[in-house]
Write a protein that holds these residues in place. Structure first.
Motif, PDB file in Angstrom:
ATOM      1  N   ALA A   1       1.060  -1.229   0.173  1.00 24.02           N
ATOM      2  CA  ALA A   1      -0.060  -0.408  -0.052  1.00 24.02           C
ATOM      3  C   ALA A   1       0.478   1.030  -0.445  1.00 24.02           C
ATOM      4  O   ALA A   1       0.012   2.378  -0.411  1.00 24.02           O
ATOM      5  CB  ALA A   1      -0.825   0.105   1.112  1.00 24.02           C
ATOM      6  N   VAL A   2       1.828   0.770   0.682  1.00 21.06           N
ATOM      7  CA  VAL A   2       3.141   2.033   0.233  1.00 21.06           C
ATOM      8  C   VAL A   2       4.311   1.684  -0.044  1.00 21.06           C
ATOM      9  O   VAL A   2       5.381   1.029   0.853  1.00 21.06           O
ATOM     10  CB  VAL A   2       3.067   3.059   2.047  1.00 21.06           C
ATOM     11  N   PRO A   3       3.991   1.641  -1.051  1.00 17.18           N
ATOM     12  CA  PRO A   3       5.638   1.573  -1.883  1.00 17.18           C
ATOM     13  C   PRO A   3       6.307   1.479  -1.711  1.00 17.18           C
ATOM     14  O   PRO A   3       7.606   0.864  -1.984  1.00 17.18           O
ATOM     15  CB  PRO A   3       4.874   0.820  -3.524  1.00 17.18           C
ATOM     16  N   ALA A   4       6.790   3.017  -1.551  1.00 18.80           N
ATOM     17  CA  ALA A   4       8.450   3.927  -1.027  1.00 18.80           C
ATOM     18  C   ALA A   4       8.494   3.493   0.409  1.00 18.80           C
ATOM     19  O   ALA A   4      10.400   3.814   0.419  1.00 18.80           O
ATOM     20  CB  ALA A   4       7.976   5.451  -1.444  1.00 18.80           C
ATOM     21  N   VAL A   5       8.197   3.027   0.549  1.00 17.82           N
ATOM     22  CA  VAL A   5       9.028   3.093   2.287  1.00 17.82           C
ATOM     23  C   VAL A   5       9.216   1.580   2.342  1.00 17.82           C
ATOM     24  O   VAL A   5       9.312   0.415   1.539  1.00 17.82           O
ATOM     25  CB  VAL A   5       7.420   2.904   3.238  1.00 17.82           C
ATOM     26  N   THR A   6      11.071   1.395   2.971  1.00 21.79           N
ATOM     27  CA  THR A   6      11.467   0.563   3.081  1.00 21.79           C
ATOM     28  C   THR A   6      10.762  -0.742   4.209  1.00 21.79           C
ATOM     29  O   THR A   6      10.390   0.083   4.761  1.00 21.79           O
ATOM     30  CB  THR A   6      12.889   0.935   2.984  1.00 21.79           C
ATOM     31  N   GLN A   7      11.534  -1.930   3.790  1.00 17.90           N
ATOM     32  CA  GLN A   7      11.190  -2.548   5.275  1.00 17.90           C
ATOM     33  C   GLN A   7      11.932  -2.381   6.815  1.00 17.90           C
ATOM     34  O   GLN A   7      11.044  -2.189   7.164  1.00 17.90           O
ATOM     35  CB  GLN A   7      12.144  -4.591   4.621  1.00 17.90           C
ATOM     36  N   LYS A   8      12.949  -1.547   6.439  1.00 13.89           N
ATOM     37  CA  LYS A   8      13.132  -0.908   8.234  1.00 13.89           C
ATOM     38  C   LYS A   8      12.816  -0.223   7.755  1.00 13.89           C
ATOM     39  O   LYS A   8      12.434   0.698   9.391  1.00 13.89           O
ATOM     40  CB  LYS A   8      14.490  -0.915   7.626  1.00 13.89           C
ATOM     41  N   SER A   9      12.045   0.935   7.479  1.00  8.96           N
ATOM     42  CA  SER A   9      11.034   2.353   7.382  1.00  8.96           C
ATOM     43  C   SER A   9       9.518   2.215   7.936  1.00  8.96           C
ATOM     44  O   SER A   9       9.084   2.336   8.829  1.00  8.96           O
ATOM     45  CB  SER A   9      11.268   3.338   6.052  1.00  8.96           C
ATOM     46  N   LEU A  10       9.189   0.904   7.530  1.00 10.07           N
ATOM     47  CA  LEU A  10       7.904   0.358   7.947  1.00 10.07           C
ATOM     48  C   LEU A  10       8.577  -0.289   9.368  1.00 10.07           C
ATOM     49  O   LEU A  10       6.963  -0.398   9.848  1.00 10.07           O
ATOM     50  CB  LEU A  10       7.879  -0.176   7.264  1.00 10.07           C
ATOM     51  N   THR A  11       9.169  -0.701   9.643  1.00  8.31           N
ATOM     52  CA  THR A  11       9.161  -1.720  10.947  1.00  8.31           C
ATOM     53  C   THR A  11       8.980  -0.442  12.323  1.00  8.31           C
ATOM     54  O   THR A  11       8.415  -0.823  13.358  1.00  8.31           O
ATOM     55  CB  THR A  11      10.472  -2.623  10.769  1.00  8.31           C
ATOM     56  N   ALA A  12      10.256   0.325  11.995  1.00  9.34           N
ATOM     57  CA  ALA A  12      10.002   1.515  13.003  1.00  9.34           C
ATOM     58  C   ALA A  12       9.363   2.256  13.008  1.00  9.34           C
ATOM     59  O   ALA A  12       8.976   2.389  14.361  1.00  9.34           O
ATOM     60  CB  ALA A  12      11.008   2.018  11.782  1.00  9.34           C
ATOM     61  N   THR A  13       9.166   2.499  11.783  1.00  6.36           N
ATOM     62  CA  THR A  13       7.392   3.390  11.200  1.00  6.36           C
ATOM     63  C   THR A  13       6.053   3.090  12.852  1.00  6.36           C
ATOM     64  O   THR A  13       5.466   3.439  13.136  1.00  6.36           O
ATOM     65  CB  THR A  13       6.422   3.266  10.419  1.00  6.36           C
ATOM     66  N   LEU A  14       5.870   1.922  12.131  1.00  2.55           N
ATOM     67  CA  LEU A  14       5.055   0.808  12.810  1.00  2.55           C
ATOM     68  C   LEU A  14       5.597   0.373  14.373  1.00  2.55           C
ATOM     69  O   LEU A  14       4.631   0.660  15.579  1.00  2.55           O
ATOM     70  CB  LEU A  14       4.487  -1.030  12.348  1.00  2.55           C
ATOM     71  N   ARG A  15       6.614   0.239  14.927  1.00  2.85           N
ATOM     72  CA  ARG A  15       7.067   0.090  16.307  1.00  2.85           C
ATOM     73  C   ARG A  15       6.672   1.709  17.368  1.00  2.85           C
ATOM     74  O   ARG A  15       5.963   1.620  17.867  1.00  2.85           O
ATOM     75  CB  ARG A  15       8.879  -0.081  16.326  1.00  2.85           C
TER      76      ARG A  15
END
Length: 108
Positions: free
Chosen positions: A35-49
């Motif tokens: 859904a948010v293709p520009a986000v990296t796995q690392k950034s998404l993990t940090a955002t969710l945390r």
């Protein structure tokens, strides 16, 4: 200031996109990545945390094989919808003025 730290964490580049998705429905991690293709796995993990730490998002382990994790917005997180919508409406309304101000500034 505690409020500044919180605003930085919940209104950052990726949080608004993630919250927008989660306001519609609970999502698994990979659903959010799509859904948010520009986000990296690392950034998404940090955002969710960060969102989870602040009580805005909750993480649920879904009993399936393989085990999956689903994220959903909390009742506290849902209370953010109206203020964020008002802010986005303000930006949409005033963007032409903002663009003119930027252009004038850049010409100086």
């Amino acid at each position: 200031m505690a409020h500044r730290e919180l605003l930085d964490q919940v209104l950052d580049k990726w949080s608004l996109s993630v919250l927008n998705e989660l306001c519609e429905r609970p999502c698994r991690f990979n659903d959010l990545r799509r859904a948010v293709p520009a986000v990296t796995q690392k950034s998404l993990t940090a955002t969710l945390r960060r969102l989870e730490r602040n009580g805005i998002v909750e993480r649920n382990v879904v009993s399936s094989r393989p085990v999956a994790v689903e994220y959903r917005i909390t009742p506290l997180g849902k209370t953010m919808r109206r203020p964020v919508d008002v802010l986005l409406e303000w930006v949409t309304t005033h963007m032409p003025e903002i663009e003119r101000a930027r252009q004038a500034f850049d010409l100086e």
